[in-house]
Design an enzyme around this catalytic site. Structure first.
Site, PDB file in Angstrom:
ATOM      1  N   ARG A 193       0.858  -1.179   0.000  1.00 38.70           N
ATOM      2  CA  ARG A 193       0.000   0.000   0.000  1.00 38.70           C
ATOM      3  C   ARG A 193       0.900   1.236   0.000  1.00 38.70           C
ATOM      4  O   ARG A 193       2.118   1.121   0.116  1.00 38.70           O
ATOM      5  CB  ARG A 193      -1.032   0.006   1.134  1.00 38.70           C
ATOM      6  CG  ARG A 193      -0.683  -0.632   2.428  1.00 38.70           C
ATOM      7  CD  ARG A 193       0.450   0.006   3.163  1.00 38.70           C
ATOM      8  NE  ARG A 193       0.235   1.431   3.355  1.00 38.70           N
ATOM      9  CZ  ARG A 193       1.180   2.311   3.583  1.00 38.70           C
ATOM     10  NH1 ARG A 193       2.473   1.935   3.648  1.00 38.70           N
ATOM     11  NH2 ARG A 193       0.926   3.584   3.744  1.00 38.70           N
ATOM     12  N   GLY A 194       0.254   2.399  -0.139  1.00 41.20           N
ATOM     13  CA  GLY A 194       1.034   3.627  -0.288  1.00 41.20           C
ATOM     14  C   GLY A 194       1.085   3.951  -1.776  1.00 41.20           C
ATOM     15  O   GLY A 194       1.371   3.067  -2.594  1.00 41.20           O
ATOM     16  N   ALA A 195       0.807   5.215  -2.111  1.00 39.15           N
ATOM     17  CA  ALA A 195       0.608   5.577  -3.520  1.00 39.15           C
ATOM     18  C   ALA A 195       1.775   5.171  -4.436  1.00 39.15           C
ATOM     19  O   ALA A 195       1.564   4.450  -5.425  1.00 39.15           O
ATOM     20  CB  ALA A 195       0.306   7.070  -3.617  1.00 39.15           C
TER      21      ALA A 195
ATOM     22  N   ARG B  86      -7.478  -0.112  -6.575  1.00 37.69           N
ATOM     23  CA  ARG B  86      -7.649   0.954  -5.577  1.00 37.69           C
ATOM     24  C   ARG B  86      -7.842   2.255  -6.357  1.00 37.69           C
ATOM     25  O   ARG B  86      -6.988   2.634  -7.151  1.00 37.69           O
ATOM     26  CB  ARG B  86      -6.443   1.033  -4.625  1.00 37.69           C
ATOM     27  CG  ARG B  86      -6.347  -0.200  -3.728  1.00 37.69           C
ATOM     28  CD  ARG B  86      -5.513   0.042  -2.506  1.00 37.69           C
ATOM     29  NE  ARG B  86      -6.156   0.906  -1.553  1.00 37.69           N
ATOM     30  CZ  ARG B  86      -5.508   1.470  -0.516  1.00 37.69           C
ATOM     31  NH1 ARG B  86      -4.223   1.258  -0.343  1.00 37.69           N
ATOM     32  NH2 ARG B  86      -6.150   2.244   0.336  1.00 37.69           N
TER      33      ARG B  86
ATOM     34  N   GLN C 244      -1.822   2.308   9.957  1.00 39.49           N
ATOM     35  CA  GLN C 244      -0.538   2.383   9.242  1.00 39.49           C
ATOM     36  C   GLN C 244       0.519   3.095  10.083  1.00 39.49           C
ATOM     37  O   GLN C 244       1.710   2.824   9.960  1.00 39.49           O
ATOM     38  CB  GLN C 244      -0.709   3.142   7.909  1.00 39.49           C
ATOM     39  CG  GLN C 244      -1.463   2.391   6.836  1.00 39.49           C
ATOM     40  CD  GLN C 244      -2.932   2.739   6.829  1.00 39.49           C
ATOM     41  OE1 GLN C 244      -3.507   3.091   7.860  1.00 39.49           O
ATOM     42  NE2 GLN C 244      -3.576   2.649   5.676  1.00 39.49           N
TER      43      GLN C 244
ATOM     44  N   ASP D  20      -2.012  11.132  -1.786  1.00 41.24           N
ATOM     45  CA  ASP D  20      -2.362  10.049  -2.718  1.00 41.24           C
ATOM     46  C   ASP D  20      -2.776  10.584  -4.079  1.00 41.24           C
ATOM     47  O   ASP D  20      -2.672   9.885  -5.093  1.00 41.24           O
ATOM     48  CB  ASP D  20      -3.468   9.185  -2.124  1.00 41.24           C
ATOM     49  CG  ASP D  20      -2.926   8.409  -0.933  1.00 41.24           C
ATOM     50  OD1 ASP D  20      -2.863   8.980   0.171  1.00 41.24           O
ATOM     51  OD2 ASP D  20      -2.501   7.249  -1.132  1.00 41.24           O
TER      52      ASP D  20
ATOM     53  N   ASN E  23      -5.438  12.718   0.827  1.00 40.34           N
ATOM     54  CA  ASN E  23      -4.513  11.857   1.578  1.00 40.34           C
ATOM     55  C   ASN E  23      -5.312  11.041   2.590  1.00 40.34           C
ATOM     56  O   ASN E  23      -6.547  11.160   2.677  1.00 40.34           O
ATOM     57  CB  ASN E  23      -3.445  12.722   2.268  1.00 40.34           C
ATOM     58  CG  ASN E  23      -2.316  11.902   2.847  1.00 40.34           C
ATOM     59  OD1 ASN E  23      -1.759  11.039   2.173  1.00 40.34           O
ATOM     60  ND2 ASN E  23      -1.973  12.126   4.110  1.00 40.34           N
ATOM     61  N   LYS E  24      -4.630  10.243   3.336  1.00 43.74           N
ATOM     62  CA  LYS E  24      -5.248   9.339   4.316  1.00 43.74           C
ATOM     63  C   LYS E  24      -6.273  10.058   5.180  1.00 43.74           C
ATOM     64  O   LYS E  24      -6.032  11.187   5.609  1.00 43.74           O
ATOM     65  CB  LYS E  24      -4.130   8.732   5.176  1.00 43.74           C
ATOM     66  CG  LYS E  24      -4.560   7.740   6.226  1.00 43.74           C
ATOM     67  CD  LYS E  24      -5.450   6.632   5.699  1.00 43.74           C
ATOM     68  CE  LYS E  24      -4.821   5.830   4.599  1.00 43.74           C
ATOM     69  NZ  LYS E  24      -5.820   4.998   3.853  1.00 43.74           N
TER      70      LYS E  24
HETATM   71  O1  MRU Z   1      -4.381   3.381   2.274  1.00 45.36           O
HETATM   72  P1  MRU Z   1      -2.898   3.521   2.119  1.00 45.36           P
HETATM   73  O2  MRU Z   1      -2.136   2.981   3.267  1.00 45.36           O
HETATM   74  O3  MRU Z   1      -2.424   3.026   0.781  1.00 45.36           O
HETATM   75  O4  MRU Z   1      -2.705   5.083   2.106  1.00 45.36           O
HETATM   76  C1  MRU Z   1      -1.445   5.669   2.011  1.00 45.36           C
HETATM   77  C2  MRU Z   1      -1.476   7.076   2.420  1.00 45.36           C
HETATM   78  O5  MRU Z   1      -2.509   7.709   2.459  1.00 45.36           O
HETATM   79  C3  MRU Z   1      -0.204   7.703   2.764  1.00 45.36           C
HETATM   80  O6  MRU Z   1      -0.422   8.585   3.796  1.00 45.36           O
HETATM   81  C4  MRU Z   1       0.373   8.498   1.710  1.00 45.36           C
HETATM   82  O7  MRU Z   1       0.441   9.763   1.961  1.00 45.36           O
HETATM   83  C5  MRU Z   1       0.546   8.240   0.387  1.00 45.36           C
HETATM   84  S1  MRU Z   1       1.876   7.142   0.181  1.00 45.36           S
HETATM   85  C6  MRU Z   1       3.374   7.951   0.398  1.00 45.36           C
END
Ligand code: MRU
Length: 354
Positions: free
Chosen positions: A48-50, A95, A202, A243, A253-254
């Protein structure tokens, strides 16, 4: 300071992913040899993570081409092309929010289209080469972002971060956590508060693991502690990832990021998002147009396998939120720090890509 694990690795036609669902309890790896296994790994958040899901999906496209290679002959080129298009959209749908996924898959598909008249060996080796390049360049990009972003961090600073933006969220080093690690590597006296980041934790499971491994002085907090720390002047700056960033600088973002941005605005604390340029979606005018992934209710009704809410309770579980550009002090990228007005600073970046 190198991390002693690999989030994404590829050898002998096998994608090897560090299973982030098991961290920090167990360091185990999942092997993918088909694009459907890659799609599952992204959807189930093994990875996971963009930026990490972008690089992973790029290998997914290569594996799809390898699977379909028997279709590639004079008479069946159309079937091969159609199968590649289907596999690409299947991967993209795993996703919906982080744009790096579609960005990487589109790059791979373009490369396939450029080469489709060539031999299957040429197609496969070029696709693998491109996936390797996407992975390698992500690490270089993060190192660059780290240097650029670290300039914003005072010699002594307390930083708050959210979710996981480290080596685990990327091909290596990290975005926002990469900036923090760079500042630490440069000898700055920093202390990091990491939000636990409900519901997938996370922050607690992954960022805390990375901070511990890097030896960075830090504390884990439950998400609701951030307000008190910010109000009490305990936080010098907030740095987190992104993201998808819209052309007007709205940052998706998250979930929980927007709330932090409001607190920062009220109490005058700088709020930075660190993203590679591949996270900017130039085609989206504002954050309103960003699709927000809704995830399973069990992520909220359970912690691990433990049920914490009554049976039958409805749940609303968006994985991301959008922070309006007016709450964002700056956006750290590998091409420099973008400041308001974002419509023009982001347009300047877009021009450099043409
Ligand atoms: O749902 P995830 O764990 O894939 O989300 C990731 C995020 O939102 C991170 O905070 C992020 O900023 C992007 S990845 C560097």
């Amino acid at each position: 300071m190198e991390e002693n694990f690999k989030t994404i690795d590829f050898f002998e036609d096998t994608l090897v992913l560090l299973d982030q669902r098991a961290l920090p309890k167990r360091v185990t790896y999942v092997h993918c040899t088909t694009y459907k296994e890659v799609e599952f790994a992204i959807r189930d958040m093994i990875v996971r993570g963009a930026p990490a899901i972008g690089a992973t999906a790029a290998y997914g496209v290569y594996l799809a081409a390898r699977e379909f290679s028997s279709l590639h002959n004079q008479t069946d080129d159309e079937a091969f092309s159609a199968a590649m298009e289907d596999a690409a959209s299947y991967l993209i749908k795993s996703r919906p929010t982080a744009v790096n996924l579609a960005w990487a898959v589109d790059l791979m598909l373009k490369e396939y289209k450029r080469l489709k008249e060539e031999s299957i060996d040429t197609i496969l080796s070029s696709l693998l080469n491109l996936a390797d390049t996407i992975k390698r360049e992500d690490i270089q990009t993060n190192r660059m972002m780290g240097k650029i972003g670290s300039a914003l961090i005072p010699e002594k600073a307390t930083i708050l971060t959210h979710c996981n933006t480290g080596a685990l969220a990327t091909a290596g080093w990290g975005t926002a956590l990469g900036v923090i690690k760079t500042a630490f590597e440069e000898g700055k006296d920093i202390f990091v508060y990491a939000d636990e980041t409900r519901p997938r934790l996370q922050g607690a499971r992954l960022t805390a693991w990375e901070l511990t491994q890097a030896g960075i002085p830090s504390a884990l907090i439950s998400d609701s502690v951030a307000a008190t720390l910010i109000r009490d002047g305990k936080i010098d700056l907030v740095i987190l990832g992104g993201d998808r960033v819209a052309a007007n600088g709205d940052v998706c973002n998250k979930i929980g990021t927007f709330m932090l941005s409001v607190l920062c605005k009220v109490y005058g604390v700088p709020f930075y998002s660190a993203v590679p340029v591949s996270t900017i979606d130039f085609s989206i005018a504002s954050g309103k147009d960003i699709p927000i992934e809704l995830r399973a209710s069990e992520e909220v009704t359970r912690i691990g396998s433990e049920q914490i809410a009554p049976d039958g309770m409805q749940v609303y579980n968006p994985a991301f939120d959008v922070t309006p550009n007016e709450n964002v002090t700056g956006i750290i990228t590998e091409k420099g720090i973008l400041y308001p007005p974002y419509t023009s600073s982001i347009e300047e970046i877009r021009k450099t890509l043409q």
